[in-house]
Design a protein around this motif. Sequence first.
Motif, PDB file in Angstrom:
ATOM      1  N   LEU A   1      -0.410  -7.425   8.202  1.00 13.87           N
ATOM      2  CA  LEU A   1       1.075  -8.129   9.296  1.00 13.87           C
ATOM      3  C   LEU A   1       1.102  -9.102   9.639  1.00 13.87           C
ATOM      4  N   GLU A   2      -0.368  -8.885  10.853  1.00 14.92           N
ATOM      5  CA  GLU A   2      -0.536 -10.393  11.411  1.00 14.92           C
ATOM      6  C   GLU A   2      -0.143 -11.231  10.673  1.00 14.92           C
ATOM      7  N   ALA A   3      -0.586 -11.539   9.107  1.00 13.37           N
ATOM      8  CA  ALA A   3      -0.576 -13.027   9.350  1.00 13.37           C
ATOM      9  C   ALA A   3       0.844 -12.829   8.726  1.00 13.37           C
ATOM     10  N   ASP A   4       1.263 -11.809   7.846  1.00 14.24           N
ATOM     11  CA  ASP A   4       2.461 -11.864   7.848  1.00 14.24           C
ATOM     12  C   ASP A   4       3.471 -12.719   9.295  1.00 14.24           C
TER      13      ASP A   4
ATOM     14  N   SER B   1     -10.855   0.914   7.150  1.00 19.69           N
ATOM     15  CA  SER B   1     -10.781  -0.411   6.416  1.00 19.69           C
ATOM     16  C   SER B   1      -9.798  -0.429   5.728  1.00 19.69           C
ATOM     17  N   LYS B   2      -8.424   0.770   5.229  1.00 21.56           N
ATOM     18  CA  LYS B   2      -7.438   0.077   4.904  1.00 21.56           C
ATOM     19  C   LYS B   2      -6.638  -0.311   5.879  1.00 21.56           C
ATOM     20  N   GLU B   3      -6.832   0.704   7.121  1.00 22.69           N
ATOM     21  CA  GLU B   3      -5.631   0.575   8.186  1.00 22.69           C
ATOM     22  C   GLU B   3      -5.840  -0.801   8.379  1.00 22.69           C
ATOM     23  N   ALA B   4      -7.153  -1.200   8.744  1.00 31.40           N
ATOM     24  CA  ALA B   4      -7.634  -2.631   9.883  1.00 31.40           C
ATOM     25  C   ALA B   4      -7.036  -4.098   8.466  1.00 31.40           C
TER      26      ALA B   4
ATOM     27  N   ARG C   1     -14.296   8.662   2.920  1.00 30.99           N
ATOM     28  CA  ARG C   1     -13.248   8.218   3.906  1.00 30.99           C
ATOM     29  C   ARG C   1     -12.579   7.934   4.729  1.00 30.99           C
ATOM     30  N   ALA C   2     -13.386   8.276   5.788  1.00 27.42           N
ATOM     31  CA  ALA C   2     -12.706   8.133   6.895  1.00 27.42           C
ATOM     32  C   ALA C   2     -13.567   5.852   6.961  1.00 27.42           C
TER      33      ALA C   2
ATOM     34  N   ARG D   1       4.540  -6.270  -1.023  1.00 31.11           N
ATOM     35  CA  ARG D   1       3.921  -6.377  -1.701  1.00 31.11           C
ATOM     36  C   ARG D   1       2.125  -5.709  -1.831  1.00 31.11           C
ATOM     37  N   GLN D   2       1.206  -6.007  -1.218  1.00 29.92           N
ATOM     38  CA  GLN D   2       0.398  -5.477  -1.333  1.00 29.92           C
ATOM     39  C   GLN D   2       0.230  -4.356  -0.367  1.00 29.92           C
ATOM     40  N   ILE D   3       0.960  -4.259   1.278  1.00 26.20           N
ATOM     41  CA  ILE D   3       1.020  -3.449   1.742  1.00 26.20           C
ATOM     42  C   ILE D   3       1.200  -2.334   1.047  1.00 26.20           C
ATOM     43  N   GLU D   4       2.840  -2.446   0.518  1.00 21.03           N
ATOM     44  CA  GLU D   4       3.004  -1.521  -0.513  1.00 21.03           C
ATOM     45  C   GLU D   4       2.070  -0.070  -1.046  1.00 21.03           C
ATOM     46  N   VAL D   5       1.695  -1.260  -1.810  1.00 22.59           N
ATOM     47  CA  VAL D   5       1.129  -0.521  -2.813  1.00 22.59           C
ATOM     48  C   VAL D   5      -0.914  -0.381  -2.235  1.00 22.59           C
TER      49      VAL D   5
END
Length: 431
Positions: free
Chosen positions: A217-220, A208-211, A202-203, A335-339
């Motif tokens: 976000l960085e790419a956007d 990995s999800k936060e990364a 889980r950790a 949308r990928q971040i929202e999902v």
Amino acid sequence: MNAISSVVQQPANDEVDLAALFHSLWEQKRLIALVTALISMMAAAYAFLATPEYEVQSVLRPAAIKDLDALSRTGVYKLTPEQAMQRVGATLESYDTRLEFFRANQGLFEALRQPNRSLEQTFERFNQEAFKMLLPDSKKAGNLSSFVGIQLTYPQDVDGVALLNGLVEYSLQVERERIAADLAVVIQNRLNQLDAQMAAARASYEASKEAKIAKLLEADNLKRADLQDELKALRQQLKAQRDNRVAQLDEAIRIAKALGISKPATPSSLGEGERMAQGNVIRTEVNNQQIPLYFMGREALEAERNALLQRRSDDFTAPRIAQIAKELRLLANNRQIEVLNKRENEDLFLKDLATWRGEAARLRNLNVDVSSLKLVSIDQVALEPLHPIKPKKALILTLGLVLGGMLGLFIALLGNMLRRKPETLALAHTA
């Protein structure tokens, strides 16, 4: 002459002495019989009055594989029949196990109590003298299978059969409790390991999800900055092009005013004067060179310049600006971040989590009845012996009779020697 005769008569004297010896022993037959009877009676008294000692034994052999199958099917605890037998044998041999059995069943040892000894001291001596472990002789090739046995030697007033069978059963129960405790610890350790693996998964997933969100976000942000820079540069380019066009129009207007061109004209028509046309004239001009801008006429040029000066935005003139606006609008919401942020049960996306959960559920639902586990096969239980091993009455009586006869003969011979000594000394003095 006397010396020669004494030498010649010596063998005859020896024969007379031997005959006299047997005669003397025969005369003391009552003494010999009395001593023999006394020793025999003492031996008989010991044989019939000594406390009888009995011997029983119990033999254990490896259990069948099916008897330990429930334990093996847990998948976390392996125990072969040979290992189970060795563990039970070690428990039987353990001093602590025997002492605990003694404390729990003091009634079986009541006959061993002595006034000047504590219960522990009494058990200590009994444990050293009474118990003996039976093990296969590794040097003999005839042993078809391994076994473990225990032998007990006990006095008549002790219930040795109940004691030995009780000790075997107590040792089995102790070993079952140890196996149950070991199994519980192994299962709990495995559950803790699975919990740690799931927590780590889980950790790792959260990290990995936060990364991934950070990368998106960085790419956007990078793409948004690039589009905004491109949009700004494109607008500056369009403004510069409009200013250049206005400057070109101003110059063309001045030339058109100087030439008196108010309406669109051509280079060929510029040198002709006005004249009356006597008919319809069709003029065709072919020119490969670009016609200067002032030929558009002053009116058309001023109209274009005024329109350019009144323009508030040049965005509509470049299709790329509309495309950039579209791309910026799409970047407003990833949308990928929202999902990723709206996932309610993130455990469903963890690799191997379902396997770990299944194993944990299986371990928690394990129900192994260790109390009825058959660790060994009792090949021989302790049975009531038919006769004691001590004292051996026939042997003792025989030894008493033989020793009594020998002691009687010795006493008779000693008495005969003591009587003959004075006579021998008297004869020697006379000679």
